[in-house]
Write a protein that holds these residues in place. Structure first.
Motif, PDB file in Angstrom:
ATOM      1  N   MET A  77     -28.423  32.755   8.524  1.00 55.07           N
ATOM      2  CA  MET A  77     -28.887  31.561   7.847  1.00 55.07           C
ATOM      3  C   MET A  77     -27.729  30.569   7.645  1.00 55.07           C
ATOM      4  N   ALA A  78     -26.532  31.103   7.405  1.00 52.84           N
ATOM      5  CA  ALA A  78     -25.380  30.221   7.221  1.00 52.84           C
ATOM      6  C   ALA A  78     -25.112  29.418   8.494  1.00 52.84           C
ATOM      7  N   TRP A  79     -25.231  30.077   9.655  1.00 54.90           N
ATOM      8  CA  TRP A  79     -24.999  29.380  10.921  1.00 54.90           C
ATOM      9  C   TRP A  79     -26.036  28.277  11.108  1.00 54.90           C
ATOM     10  N   ILE A  80     -27.286  28.551  10.778  1.00 54.92           N
ATOM     11  CA  ILE A  80     -28.352  27.548  10.921  1.00 54.92           C
ATOM     12  C   ILE A  80     -28.039  26.327  10.068  1.00 54.92           C
ATOM     13  N   ASP A  81     -27.621  26.548   8.836  1.00 60.77           N
ATOM     14  CA  ASP A  81     -27.265  25.433   7.959  1.00 60.77           C
ATOM     15  C   ASP A  81     -26.138  24.598   8.555  1.00 60.77           C
ATOM     16  N   GLU A  82     -25.121  25.256   9.080  1.00 64.24           N
ATOM     17  CA  GLU A  82     -23.999  24.531   9.694  1.00 64.24           C
ATOM     18  C   GLU A  82     -24.437  23.787  10.950  1.00 64.24           C
ATOM     19  N   ALA A  83     -25.254  24.425  11.763  1.00 64.91           N
ATOM     20  CA  ALA A  83     -25.704  23.798  13.014  1.00 64.91           C
ATOM     21  C   ALA A  83     -26.578  22.576  12.743  1.00 64.91           C
ATOM     22  N   LYS A  84     -27.386  22.624  11.702  1.00 62.24           N
ATOM     23  CA  LYS A  84     -28.232  21.475  11.364  1.00 62.24           C
ATOM     24  C   LYS A  84     -27.393  20.249  11.018  1.00 62.24           C
ATOM     25  N   LYS A  85     -26.251  20.467  10.410  1.00 61.95           N
ATOM     26  CA  LYS A  85     -25.373  19.367  10.003  1.00 61.95           C
ATOM     27  C   LYS A  85     -24.459  18.900  11.133  1.00 61.95           C
ATOM     28  N   ALA A  86     -24.295  19.727  12.142  1.00 60.56           N
ATOM     29  CA  ALA A  86     -23.355  19.428  13.233  1.00 60.56           C
ATOM     30  C   ALA A  86     -23.865  18.290  14.104  1.00 60.56           C
ATOM     31  N   GLU A  87     -22.913  17.564  14.656  1.00 61.54           N
ATOM     32  CA  GLU A  87     -23.216  16.508  15.622  1.00 61.54           C
ATOM     33  C   GLU A  87     -22.321  16.700  16.835  1.00 61.54           C
ATOM     34  N   TRP A  88     -22.438  17.881  17.448  1.00 62.72           N
ATOM     35  CA  TRP A  88     -21.590  18.220  18.582  1.00 62.72           C
ATOM     36  C   TRP A  88     -21.866  17.315  19.762  1.00 62.72           C
ATOM     37  N   GLN A  89     -20.805  16.763  20.312  1.00 60.13           N
ATOM     38  CA  GLN A  89     -20.913  15.910  21.488  1.00 60.13           C
ATOM     39  C   GLN A  89     -20.395  16.586  22.751  1.00 60.13           C
ATOM     40  N   SER A  90     -19.704  17.731  22.567  1.00 56.61           N
ATOM     41  CA  SER A  90     -19.121  18.410  23.721  1.00 56.61           C
ATOM     42  C   SER A  90     -18.827  19.861  23.353  1.00 56.61           C
ATOM     43  N   PRO A  91     -18.650  20.703  24.361  1.00 56.81           N
ATOM     44  CA  PRO A  91     -18.288  22.097  24.099  1.00 56.81           C
ATOM     45  C   PRO A  91     -16.968  22.223  23.326  1.00 56.81           C
ATOM     46  N   SER A  92     -16.028  21.329  23.568  1.00 57.60           N
ATOM     47  CA  SER A  92     -14.743  21.420  22.868  1.00 57.60           C
ATOM     48  C   SER A  92     -14.907  21.226  21.362  1.00 57.60           C
ATOM     49  N   GLU A  93     -15.871  20.444  20.937  1.00 54.03           N
ATOM     50  CA  GLU A  93     -16.127  20.271  19.508  1.00 54.03           C
ATOM     51  C   GLU A  93     -16.663  21.555  18.892  1.00 54.03           C
ATOM     52  N   ILE A  94     -17.443  22.296  19.644  1.00 53.65           N
ATOM     53  CA  ILE A  94     -17.936  23.587  19.158  1.00 53.65           C
ATOM     54  C   ILE A  94     -16.771  24.555  19.029  1.00 53.65           C
ATOM     55  N   LYS A  95     -15.898  24.587  20.035  1.00 49.61           N
ATOM     56  CA  LYS A  95     -14.742  25.488  20.005  1.00 49.61           C
ATOM     57  C   LYS A  95     -13.787  25.169  18.851  1.00 49.61           C
ATOM     58  N   GLU A  96     -13.696  23.900  18.474  1.00 46.77           N
ATOM     59  CA  GLU A  96     -12.850  23.533  17.338  1.00 46.77           C
ATOM     60  C   GLU A  96     -13.333  24.208  16.055  1.00 46.77           C
ATOM     61  N   LYS A  97     -14.639  24.269  15.878  1.00 42.71           N
ATOM     62  CA  LYS A  97     -15.229  24.848  14.670  1.00 42.71           C
ATOM     63  C   LYS A  97     -15.361  26.364  14.770  1.00 42.71           C
ATOM     64  N   TYR A  98     -15.750  26.858  15.935  1.00 41.90           N
ATOM     65  CA  TYR A  98     -16.005  28.281  16.163  1.00 41.90           C
ATOM     66  C   TYR A  98     -15.092  28.778  17.282  1.00 41.90           C
ATOM     67  N   ARG A  99     -13.897  29.190  16.944  1.00 42.03           N
ATOM     68  CA  ARG A  99     -12.905  29.611  17.935  1.00 42.03           C
ATOM     69  C   ARG A  99     -13.384  30.794  18.776  1.00 42.03           C
ATOM     70  N   SER A 100     -14.211  31.659  18.200  1.00 37.92           N
ATOM     71  CA  SER A 100     -14.658  32.835  18.947  1.00 37.92           C
ATOM     72  C   SER A 100     -15.895  32.560  19.802  1.00 37.92           C
ATOM     73  N   ALA A 101     -16.437  31.353  19.751  1.00 34.43           N
ATOM     74  CA  ALA A 101     -17.596  31.018  20.580  1.00 34.43           C
ATOM     75  C   ALA A 101     -17.188  31.027  22.052  1.00 34.43           C
ATOM     76  N   SER A 102     -18.109  31.443  22.902  1.00 33.23           N
ATOM     77  CA  SER A 102     -17.872  31.439  24.348  1.00 33.23           C
ATOM     78  C   SER A 102     -18.722  30.349  24.980  1.00 33.23           C
ATOM     79  N   ILE A 103     -18.105  29.491  25.742  1.00 36.58           N
ATOM     80  CA  ILE A 103     -18.799  28.409  26.431  1.00 36.58           C
ATOM     81  C   ILE A 103     -19.166  28.903  27.827  1.00 36.58           C
ATOM     82  N   LEU A 104     -20.456  28.837  28.150  1.00 34.51           N
ATOM     83  CA  LEU A 104     -20.961  29.298  29.443  1.00 34.51           C
ATOM     84  C   LEU A 104     -21.490  28.127  30.258  1.00 34.51           C
ATOM     85  N   LYS A 105     -21.999  28.438  31.447  1.00 35.09           N
ATOM     86  CA  LYS A 105     -22.668  27.441  32.286  1.00 35.09           C
ATOM     87  C   LYS A 105     -23.995  27.036  31.629  1.00 35.09           C
ATOM     88  N   ASN A 106     -24.624  26.032  32.179  1.00 33.13           N
ATOM     89  CA  ASN A 106     -25.955  25.588  31.752  1.00 33.13           C
ATOM     90  C   ASN A 106     -25.993  25.172  30.287  1.00 33.13           C
TER      91      ASN A 106
END
Length: 80
Positions: A1-30
């Protein structure tokens, strides 16, 4: 639920913005991203439509279940 709350507020424009917030996230194809949830006990796979600010959940499950799927093609309800 915490992730959902954060994602609702996010305005990600690129994969690098996601990596800035979530260092352990893995960026894949598609435009897919894998998030580690609850200390890596669970995995969440989403597709991000950056232009529209939309996130589509493709898979959520245990690490073991994640190991049995293809994160680049999985869709909710199946393992294709």
């Amino acid at each position: 639920m915490a992730w959902i709350d954060e994602a609702k507020k996010a305005e990600w424009q690129s994969p690098s913005e996601i990596k800035e917030k979530y260092r352990s996230a893995s960026i894949l194809k598609n435009r897919r991203v894998v998030f580690n949830i609850k200390g890596n006990d669970y995995r969440l796979v989403v597709a991000v439509a950056y232009r529209y600010g939309a996130i589509y959940v493709k898979f959520i499950g245990t690490h073991r279940q994640y190991d049995a799927i293809d994160a680049e093609t999985v869709e909710m309800g199946g393992t294709s």
